[in-house]
Design a protein around this motif. Structure first.
Motif, PDB file in Angstrom:
ATOM      1  N   GLN A 203       3.621  19.914 -42.661  1.00  0.00           N
ATOM      2  CA  GLN A 203       2.094  19.591 -41.648  1.00  0.00           C
ATOM      3  C   GLN A 203       2.293  18.263 -40.765  1.00  0.00           C
ATOM      4  OE1 GLN A 203      -1.129  21.126 -42.181  1.00  0.00           O
ATOM      5  NE2 GLN A 203       0.595  22.383 -42.687  1.00  0.00           N
ATOM      6  N   LYS A 204       3.271  18.396 -40.416  1.00  0.00           N
ATOM      7  CA  LYS A 204       4.195  17.650 -38.944  1.00  0.00           C
ATOM      8  C   LYS A 204       4.889  17.956 -37.832  1.00  0.00           C
ATOM      9  CE  LYS A 204       5.248  13.173 -41.612  1.00  0.00           C
ATOM     10  NZ  LYS A 204       6.273  11.966 -42.421  1.00  0.00           N
ATOM     11  N   GLY A 205       4.893  17.575 -36.889  1.00  0.00           N
ATOM     12  CA  GLY A 205       5.040  18.397 -35.710  1.00  0.00           C
ATOM     13  C   GLY A 205       6.689  17.573 -35.693  1.00  0.00           C
ATOM     14  N   PHE A 206       8.158  18.381 -35.408  1.00  0.00           N
ATOM     15  CA  PHE A 206       9.152  18.054 -34.719  1.00  0.00           C
ATOM     16  C   PHE A 206       9.445  18.256 -33.938  1.00  0.00           C
ATOM     17  CE2 PHE A 206      13.718  19.184 -35.390  1.00  0.00           C
ATOM     18  CZ  PHE A 206      13.639  17.904 -36.311  1.00  0.00           C
ATOM     19  N   HIS A 207       9.867  16.738 -32.798  1.00  0.00           N
ATOM     20  CA  HIS A 207      10.143  17.318 -31.049  1.00  0.00           C
ATOM     21  C   HIS A 207      11.383  16.125 -30.767  1.00  0.00           C
ATOM     22  CE1 HIS A 207       8.192  17.111 -27.215  1.00  0.00           C
ATOM     23  NE2 HIS A 207       8.253  18.879 -27.364  1.00  0.00           N
ATOM     24  N   THR A 208      12.310  16.261 -31.578  1.00  0.00           N
ATOM     25  CA  THR A 208      13.587  15.725 -32.016  1.00  0.00           C
ATOM     26  C   THR A 208      13.614  16.416 -30.328  1.00  0.00           C
ATOM     27  OG1 THR A 208      14.959  16.756 -33.442  1.00  0.00           O
ATOM     28  CG2 THR A 208      13.687  14.819 -34.283  1.00  0.00           C
TER      29      THR A 208
END
Length: 180
Positions: free
Chosen positions: A92-97
């Motif tokens: 339930q978290k975005g991941f944009h690395t």
């Protein structure tokens, strides 16, 4: 010394990336999105790494359903690369690395910025990235590697079973282009 990297007529992210991957001892990448066009650009470099026993870890995500199953399948062909995926629905978290860490004898050369593993991000998009060098004992490199390791441990191993389930998910959730 830091370098600013953009995609221009004289140089692009891909040029810097391919130079570093062919010279490093190992690599760790954390990127939100991987598509097949980006993997295709990397095939020669990935073959070089395989032949020269350069090990790597790649962490990507299910974020926005952008990572293509076909790209994951291709990366799985390389036994020198450990591939994991961060499931943004599960956590339930975005991941944009977008970080590319290349290990050398005494230091790390790191590409950090906006480029995912896509052909357009590597060569033609407006992307801003920096190349920085960090000694192995520097706090910066160690914090980044610790965070990478934490996320990598939390993530799911990509294997054939995962890919089959992800293909179904991807087909249902693929981003459609907006048309006005």
């Amino acid at each position: 010394m830091n370098s600013f990297i953009i995609n221009g007529s004289n140089s692009n992210f891909y040029t810097h990336f391919t130079e570093l991957i062919r010279e490093c001892k190992s690599f760790s990448f954390s990127v939100a999105f991987i598509n097949f066009s980006g993997v295709q650009l990397l095939l020669d470099s990935l073959e070089y790494c395989k032949k020269n026993k350069i090990k790597g870890k790649i962490l990507t995500s299910t974020y926005l359903s952008f990572t293509q199953p076909k790209a994951l399948e291709k990366i799985l062909e390389y036994e020198n690369i450990e591939l994991k995926i961060y499931d943004t629905n599960y956590f339930q978290k975005g991941f944009h690395t977008k970080a590319y860490i290349f290990e050398f004898e005494d230091d790390y050369k790191i590409l950090l910025g906006s480029s995912n593993i896509t052909a357009s991000a590597f060569k033609s998009n407006i992307e801003w990235n920096i190349k920085t060098i960090s000694k192995k004992y520097d706090i910066f490199a160690n914090e980044m590697l610790n965070e990478f390791d934490t996320l990598f441990k939390q993530s799911f191993k990509v294997d054939d079973k995962f890919i089959n389930q992800y293909k179904e998910f991807y087909a249902k959730n693929k981003i459609k282009a907006f048309s006005y």
